[in-house]
Enzyme design. Structure first.
Site, PDB file in Angstrom:
ATOM      1  N   ARG A  62       5.337 -22.078   8.413  1.00 40.82           N
ATOM      2  CA  ARG A  62       6.164 -20.862   8.459  1.00 40.82           C
ATOM      3  C   ARG A  62       5.246 -19.709   8.099  1.00 40.82           C
ATOM      4  NH1 ARG A  62      11.864 -20.182   7.900  1.00 40.82           N
ATOM      5  NH2 ARG A  62      12.515 -18.256   6.871  1.00 40.82           N
ATOM      6  N   HIS A 109      11.434 -18.719  16.546  1.00 43.96           N
ATOM      7  CA  HIS A 109      12.068 -19.549  15.514  1.00 43.96           C
ATOM      8  C   HIS A 109      12.770 -20.717  16.238  1.00 43.96           C
ATOM      9  CE1 HIS A 109      13.548 -20.817  11.793  1.00 43.96           C
ATOM     10  NE2 HIS A 109      14.296 -19.788  11.421  1.00 43.96           N
ATOM     11  N   GLN A 117      15.446 -23.138  14.457  1.00 44.62           N
ATOM     12  CA  GLN A 117      16.740 -22.495  14.270  1.00 44.62           C
ATOM     13  C   GLN A 117      17.595 -22.629  15.517  1.00 44.62           C
ATOM     14  OE1 GLN A 117      18.305 -20.666  11.570  1.00 44.62           O
ATOM     15  NE2 GLN A 117      19.975 -21.011  13.011  1.00 44.62           N
ATOM     16  N   ASP A 150      21.595 -11.204  13.701  1.00 50.17           N
ATOM     17  CA  ASP A 150      20.599 -11.460  12.659  1.00 50.17           C
ATOM     18  C   ASP A 150      20.363 -10.146  11.929  1.00 50.17           C
ATOM     19  OD1 ASP A 150      18.650 -12.646  11.105  1.00 50.17           O
ATOM     20  OD2 ASP A 150      17.148 -12.799  12.693  1.00 50.17           O
ATOM     21  N   CYS A 157      21.911 -16.679  11.742  1.00 49.16           N
ATOM     22  CA  CYS A 157      20.901 -17.617  11.254  1.00 49.16           C
ATOM     23  C   CYS A 157      20.690 -17.547   9.738  1.00 49.16           C
ATOM     24  CB  CYS A 157      19.581 -17.415  11.987  1.00 49.16           C
ATOM     25  SG  CYS A 157      18.966 -15.727  11.929  1.00 49.16           S
ATOM     26  N   ARG A 203      20.878 -27.312  10.875  1.00 49.20           N
ATOM     27  CA  ARG A 203      19.419 -27.218  10.766  1.00 49.20           C
ATOM     28  C   ARG A 203      18.843 -28.582  10.364  1.00 49.20           C
ATOM     29  NH1 ARG A 203      16.729 -22.548   9.780  1.00 49.20           N
ATOM     30  NH2 ARG A 203      14.927 -23.899  10.167  1.00 49.20           N
TER      31      ARG A 203
END
Length: 308
Positions: free
Chosen positions: A102, A129, A132, A223, A263, A291
């Site tokens: 990440r 991402h 996700q 988001d 998310c 997830r």
């Protein structure tokens, strides 16, 4: 899923439509416990950005597969002292079975993948991402039972989540509409890739009008307006993004059975209101749970887990 053994997962574009759909099917079977897999391997987490859901979901998923997890906090490793990425990659390759990263730059992820023989997973970069969006697609499939004929609308910043949603929706055959303010569009190269994947089967629409994008949509997604690393821009972005807030008025334009996704973490009262987030259309908590299931399927597939 033998075809995925040993593969990197840097972008959703790395996988074919069939591979994505099979991953989602495996994730669903793991969630319902119709499928039980074991994988005595070691996962490394190298996270340069803050994380709650990604860190915990990867950790729990690996433990549930029977494996181990090492949290490689950059602040207490030689990475923080300037060790070259390629050197770190070649060393970790000799210790670990899989590495989830990440970080900020997609290029750093690609360097790791180039120098490490073990599978490297994109746990978030500024560009994409993908993990996700695997969970997002799983949630949509749970709610509607299909992707065919559905439209997902994303409103807000054209960030890494928007980029991966473009690819993910195109891969599973779902229409996707991205509504952003002018100057905050999704990545141009990813837009073209998504359109190439979608062909003439599904629609990929980019617009600056949130209401046009939301009309009749089955999935409304948003988001934060300022992602990690953009905190200094948050106040300046607020008035620009206000027309893109997911609120009751915007939801009234969507399909009557529409679901809402985010998310997380959410800035309640900014990109989404409390009423929508806690309302009957919200599937945000199912999405967060998924997830773990989606990443468990991903880990099991690239590590060659065995059924028991």
């Amino acid at each position: 899923m033998a075809a995925l053994i040993g593969r990197d997962f840097l972008s959703l574009a790395d996988f074919s439509p069939t591979e994505v759909l099979e991953l989602l099917q495996m994730a669903s079977q793991l969630k319902s416990q119709k499928l039980r897999l074991r994988c005595n391997k070691v996962l490394g987490l190298l996270f340069s950005k803050a994380s709650t859901r990604t860190r915990v979901s990867f950790t729990v998923a690996m433990y549930q597969l029977g494996g181990q997890v090492i949290d490689l906090n950059p602040n207490v490793t030689q990475v923080s002292r300037g060790e070259p990425v390629q050197d770190t990659a070649r060393v970790l390759d000799r210790y670990l079975d899989v590495l989830a990263i990440r970080t900020f730059a997609q290029q750093e992820l690609e360097i790791f993948a180039n120098y490490a023989k073990i599978p490297v997973i994109n746990a978030l970069t500024d560009l994409e991402h993908p993990c996700q969006v695997l969970a997002d697609l799983m949630t949509v499939q749970e709610c509607f039972g299909t992707f065919s004929g559905l439209t997902l609308t994303y409103v807000g910043d054209g960030n890494n989540v928007a980029n991966s949603l473009l690819l993910g929706c195109a891969l599973v055959g779902m229409n996707v509409k991205i509504a952003t303010p002018s100057g905050f569009e999704a990545n141009a190269a990813i837009i073209e890739t998504a359109r190439s994947i979608a062909g003439n089967k599904t629609e990929v629409l980019l617009t600056h009008d949130a209401e046009v994008a939301t009309k009749g949509a089955h999935v409304i997604y948003t988001d934060v307006w300022a992602s990690m690393g953009q905190e200094s821009e948050a106040d300046d972005r607020m008035p620009i993004f206000q027309p893109y807030q997911v609120n009751e008025q915007l939801m009234s334009l969507a399909h009557p059975e529409a679901i809402v996704l985010h998310c997380l973490p959410a800035h309640r009262g900014e990109e989404i209101t409390d009423e929508v987030m806690e309302g009957s259309h919200s599937r945000i908590w199912d999405q967060a749970e998924n997830r773990m299931h989606a990443q468990k399927a991903l880990l099991a597939s690239i590590l060659g887990a065995e059924e028991f």
